[in-house]
Design an enzyme around this catalytic site. Structure first.
Site, PDB file in Angstrom:
ATOM      1  N   THR A   1      -6.117  -3.047   9.604  1.00  8.08           N
ATOM      2  CA  THR A   1      -4.531  -2.872   9.909  1.00  8.08           C
ATOM      3  C   THR A   1      -4.335  -2.955  11.650  1.00  8.08           C
ATOM      4  O   THR A   1      -3.650  -4.383  11.879  1.00  8.08           O
ATOM      5  CB  THR A   1      -4.186  -2.024   8.942  1.00  8.08           C
ATOM      6  OG1 THR A   1      -4.530  -2.475   8.221  1.00  8.08           O
ATOM      7  CG2 THR A   1      -2.933  -2.504   8.743  1.00  8.08           C
TER       8      THR A   1
ATOM      9  N   LYS B   1      -3.526   2.211  17.089  1.00  4.21           N
ATOM     10  CA  LYS B   1      -2.618   2.045  17.605  1.00  4.21           C
ATOM     11  C   LYS B   1      -2.158   1.310  19.028  1.00  4.21           C
ATOM     12  O   LYS B   1      -2.015   0.632  19.569  1.00  4.21           O
ATOM     13  CB  LYS B   1      -1.562   2.575  17.070  1.00  4.21           C
ATOM     14  CG  LYS B   1      -0.610   2.571  15.401  1.00  4.21           C
ATOM     15  CD  LYS B   1       0.038   1.628  15.820  1.00  4.21           C
ATOM     16  CE  LYS B   1       0.737   1.951  14.387  1.00  4.21           C
ATOM     17  NZ  LYS B   1       1.677   1.007  13.841  1.00  4.21           N
TER      18      LYS B   1
ATOM     19  N   TYR C   1      -5.421   5.790  13.123  1.00  5.18           N
ATOM     20  CA  TYR C   1      -4.203   5.884  13.583  1.00  5.18           C
ATOM     21  C   TYR C   1      -4.138   5.381  14.544  1.00  5.18           C
ATOM     22  O   TYR C   1      -3.371   4.299  15.311  1.00  5.18           O
ATOM     23  CB  TYR C   1      -3.833   6.378  12.776  1.00  5.18           C
ATOM     24  CG  TYR C   1      -1.655   6.381  13.333  1.00  5.18           C
ATOM     25  CD1 TYR C   1      -1.220   5.252  12.185  1.00  5.18           C
ATOM     26  CD2 TYR C   1      -0.857   6.886  13.683  1.00  5.18           C
ATOM     27  CE1 TYR C   1       0.027   5.092  11.890  1.00  5.18           C
ATOM     28  CE2 TYR C   1       0.708   7.512  13.385  1.00  5.18           C
ATOM     29  CZ  TYR C   1       1.012   5.822  12.847  1.00  5.18           C
ATOM     30  OH  TYR C   1       2.410   5.541  13.084  1.00  5.18           O
TER      31      TYR C   1
ATOM     32  N   TYR D   1      -2.671 -11.194  25.116  1.00  4.97           N
ATOM     33  CA  TYR D   1      -1.741 -12.190  24.445  1.00  4.97           C
ATOM     34  C   TYR D   1      -1.239 -12.443  25.627  1.00  4.97           C
ATOM     35  O   TYR D   1      -0.976 -13.600  26.245  1.00  4.97           O
ATOM     36  CB  TYR D   1      -1.704 -11.736  23.252  1.00  4.97           C
ATOM     37  CG  TYR D   1      -3.063 -11.844  21.958  1.00  4.97           C
ATOM     38  CD1 TYR D   1      -3.753 -11.429  21.923  1.00  4.97           C
ATOM     39  CD2 TYR D   1      -3.083 -13.274  21.664  1.00  4.97           C
ATOM     40  CE1 TYR D   1      -4.788 -12.055  20.993  1.00  4.97           C
ATOM     41  CE2 TYR D   1      -4.145 -13.893  20.826  1.00  4.97           C
ATOM     42  CZ  TYR D   1      -4.778 -13.157  20.524  1.00  4.97           C
ATOM     43  OH  TYR D   1      -6.030 -13.181  19.308  1.00  4.97           O
TER      44      TYR D   1
ATOM     45  N   LYS E   1       0.673 -16.838  18.780  1.00  2.00           N
ATOM     46  CA  LYS E   1       0.493 -17.756  19.762  1.00  2.00           C
ATOM     47  C   LYS E   1       0.195 -19.124  19.103  1.00  2.00           C
ATOM     48  O   LYS E   1       1.041 -20.037  19.857  1.00  2.00           O
ATOM     49  CB  LYS E   1      -1.230 -17.717  20.198  1.00  2.00           C
ATOM     50  CG  LYS E   1      -1.585 -18.314  20.997  1.00  2.00           C
ATOM     51  CD  LYS E   1      -3.295 -17.670  21.378  1.00  2.00           C
ATOM     52  CE  LYS E   1      -4.022 -18.803  20.958  1.00  2.00           C
ATOM     53  NZ  LYS E   1      -5.748 -18.351  21.163  1.00  2.00           N
TER      54      LYS E   1
ATOM     55  N   GLN F   1      -2.807 -12.826  29.336  1.00  2.00           N
ATOM     56  CA  GLN F   1      -4.068 -14.136  29.113  1.00  2.00           C
ATOM     57  C   GLN F   1      -3.431 -15.349  28.544  1.00  2.00           C
ATOM     58  O   GLN F   1      -4.076 -16.815  28.968  1.00  2.00           O
ATOM     59  CB  GLN F   1      -5.282 -13.581  28.824  1.00  2.00           C
ATOM     60  CG  GLN F   1      -5.189 -12.714  29.734  1.00  2.00           C
ATOM     61  CD  GLN F   1      -7.253 -12.230  29.400  1.00  2.00           C
ATOM     62  OE1 GLN F   1      -8.202 -12.762  28.152  1.00  2.00           O
ATOM     63  NE2 GLN F   1      -7.673 -11.459  29.622  1.00  2.00           N
TER      64      GLN F   1
ATOM     65  N   PHE G   1       1.282  -1.141   0.169  1.00  2.00           N
ATOM     66  CA  PHE G   1      -0.112  -0.190   0.192  1.00  2.00           C
ATOM     67  C   PHE G   1       1.114   0.756  -0.111  1.00  2.00           C
ATOM     68  O   PHE G   1       0.710   1.989  -1.244  1.00  2.00           O
ATOM     69  CB  PHE G   1      -0.822   0.001   1.130  1.00  2.00           C
ATOM     70  CG  PHE G   1      -1.487   1.675   1.068  1.00  2.00           C
ATOM     71  CD1 PHE G   1      -2.663   1.645   0.599  1.00  2.00           C
ATOM     72  CD2 PHE G   1      -1.983   1.495   2.628  1.00  2.00           C
ATOM     73  CE1 PHE G   1      -2.910   3.204   0.614  1.00  2.00           C
ATOM     74  CE2 PHE G   1      -2.148   3.606   2.674  1.00  2.00           C
ATOM     75  CZ  PHE G   1      -2.914   3.833   1.468  1.00  2.00           C
TER      76      PHE G   1
ATOM     77  N   TYR H   1      -0.379 -18.051   7.702  1.00  2.00           N
ATOM     78  CA  TYR H   1       0.294 -19.244   7.943  1.00  2.00           C
ATOM     79  C   TYR H   1       1.146 -19.661   7.953  1.00  2.00           C
ATOM     80  O   TYR H   1       1.728 -19.892   6.504  1.00  2.00           O
ATOM     81  CB  TYR H   1      -1.026 -20.147   7.764  1.00  2.00           C
ATOM     82  CG  TYR H   1      -2.136 -20.601   8.909  1.00  2.00           C
ATOM     83  CD1 TYR H   1      -1.997 -21.368   9.835  1.00  2.00           C
ATOM     84  CD2 TYR H   1      -3.333 -20.062   7.829  1.00  2.00           C
ATOM     85  CE1 TYR H   1      -3.471 -20.874  10.316  1.00  2.00           C
ATOM     86  CE2 TYR H   1      -4.593 -19.388   8.880  1.00  2.00           C
ATOM     87  CZ  TYR H   1      -4.708 -20.629  10.165  1.00  2.00           C
ATOM     88  OH  TYR H   1      -5.454 -20.318  10.656  1.00  2.00           O
TER      89      TYR H   1
ATOM     90  N   THR I   1      10.646   8.841  12.817  1.00  2.00           N
ATOM     91  CA  THR I   1      12.029   8.460  13.088  1.00  2.00           C
ATOM     92  C   THR I   1      11.650   8.782  10.929  1.00  2.00           C
ATOM     93  O   THR I   1      10.973   8.125  10.048  1.00  2.00           O
ATOM     94  CB  THR I   1      11.937   6.983  13.070  1.00  2.00           C
ATOM     95  OG1 THR I   1      12.050   6.494  13.678  1.00  2.00           O
ATOM     96  CG2 THR I   1      13.382   6.192  12.067  1.00  2.00           C
TER      97      THR I   1
END
Ligand code: NAD
Ligand code: UDP
Ligand code: UDP
Length: 311
Positions: A91, A148, A144, A158, A104, A161, A35, A63, A174
């Protein structure tokens, strides 16, 4: 040798990260939907048999078998992330969930490219990691900033838990080679305008400040952050604790390019943060004394040379 996935790997920062990881002897899987990134950013890496490019959108499941994931996929320039605001949220939110699901399943580590934008227009200055921020949830930058912020929430969930080894990097502005000439962010805009002797578009009165870091200092920090103990999630600020106004930046770029450009003042976009400067004590402590090495003037010289060669 590890197998490492870099999402957003054909973008400005991702391409430098892929190059660094290959130089360190790793196998790199670069995933990008192109993009805002470009195949030309990674063209020189394609001859390396440890490098693979996959065109894929992280809002769709993915995957592969990898040991580490650097999740950088997301447009970063205001004009690009506002072009399709809903897609930007997807996204950051759905894309990050997919990459965390992948981490995970594989018991892989994941580093999330978060941003100083999660502090919004800060009422505390400079910004420590403990500051919660001041963000307009329905403003033009919200897709955005809030995307974020939600990505940080999902990462921390994640981590706590599901036991996923997560690292959150809050990256401040940056710049450097491989930024796209039409990226729209301030450093690339000013340099391109100066090299073409066109007016330098300073938004507002130019008194707003940012802290600029050269890409090589950031890449070093990201690699060190990935290697921190599994118990350390962050978030950690990564930036140069030196603040410049946009007027100062414009004048410095005019000086370094020897340009005939004059400054042209344009309206300040809504919700444009007035100031931005990181506290970096946590990064210095956790990243083995990491501290930015490249001065703004030195970094700008190299970046100017890069854009000259594009013209
Ligand atoms: P960039 O726009 O050059 O790179 C982003 C890359 O992600 C591009 O190659 C783009 O094609 C890709 N991408 C976007 N959406 C995607 C999707 N759905 N699926 C797959 N690929 C997708 O920007 P950058 O400056 O290199 O930023 C990289 C990351 O660092 C971003 O997550 C950004 O939010 C973060 N960040 C950058 C800065 C900075 O100053 N450069 C500051 C804070 C945070
Ligand atoms: N996922 C993926 N690759 C994987 C494993 C998971 O893209 O190797 C995606 C999957 O589509 C899922 C998301 O990651 O929607 C979150 O996965 P998780 O296992 O956490 O949750 P669930 O499968 O229960 O939604
Ligand atoms: N800016 C500017 N002229 C430009 C582009 C940006 O004066 O041509 C300003 C912008 O209003 C902001 C600062 O420069 O105050 C940094 O903008 P950028 O889009 O690079 O990053 P961010 O606002 O996301 O930190």
């Amino acid at each position: 040798m590890s197998r490492i996935l870099v999402t957003g790997g054909a973008g400005f920062l991702g391409s430098h990260l892929c190059e660094r990881l290959l130089a360190d002897g790793h196998e790199v899987l670069c995933l990008d939907n192109l993009f805002t990134g470009s195949k030309s950013n990674v063209a020189n890496l394609l001859k390396n048999t440890n490098f693979e490019f996959v065109r894929h959108d992280i809002t769709m499941p993915f995957y592969a078998e990898v040991d580490e994931i650097y999740n950088l996929a997301c447009p970063a320039s205001p004009i690009h992330y506002q072009y399709n605001a809903i897609k930007t949220v997807k996204t950051s939110v759905m894309g990050t969930i997919n990459m965390l699901g992948l981490a995970k399943r594989l018991k892989a580590k994941l580093l999330q490219a978060s941003t100083s934008e999660i502090y919004g227009d800060p009422s505390l200055h400079p910004q420590p990691e403990s500051y919660w921020g001041n963000v307009n949830p329905i403003g033009p930058r919200a897709c955005y900033d809030e995307g974020k912020r939600c990505a940080e929430t999902i990462c921390s969930n994640y981590f706590s838990q599901n036991g996923v080894r997560v690292k959150i990097a809050r990256i401040f502005n940056t710049y450097g080679p491989n930024m796209s000439a039409n990226d729209g962010r301030v450093v690339s805009n000013f340099i391109m305008q100066a090299l073409r002797n066109e007016p330098i578009t300073v938004f507002g009165d130019g008194s707003q400040t940012r802290s600029f870091m050269y890409y090589s200092d950031l890449i070093e920090a990201l690699v060190r952050l990935m290697a921190t103990p599994d118990s350390f999630m962050g978030p950690v600020n990564l930036g140069t604790p030196v603040e410049h106004s946009m007027i100062e930046l414009a004048e410095l770029i005019i000086k370094l390019t020897g340009s005939k450009s004059r400054i042209a003042f344009k309206p300040l976009p809504n919700d444009d943060p007035a100031q931005r400067k990181p506290h970096i004590a946590l990064a210095q402590k956790m990243l083995n004394g990491w501290t930015p090495q490249v001065s703004l003037e030195d970094g700008l010289r190299t970046t100017i040379d890069y854009f000259k060669q594009l013209l």
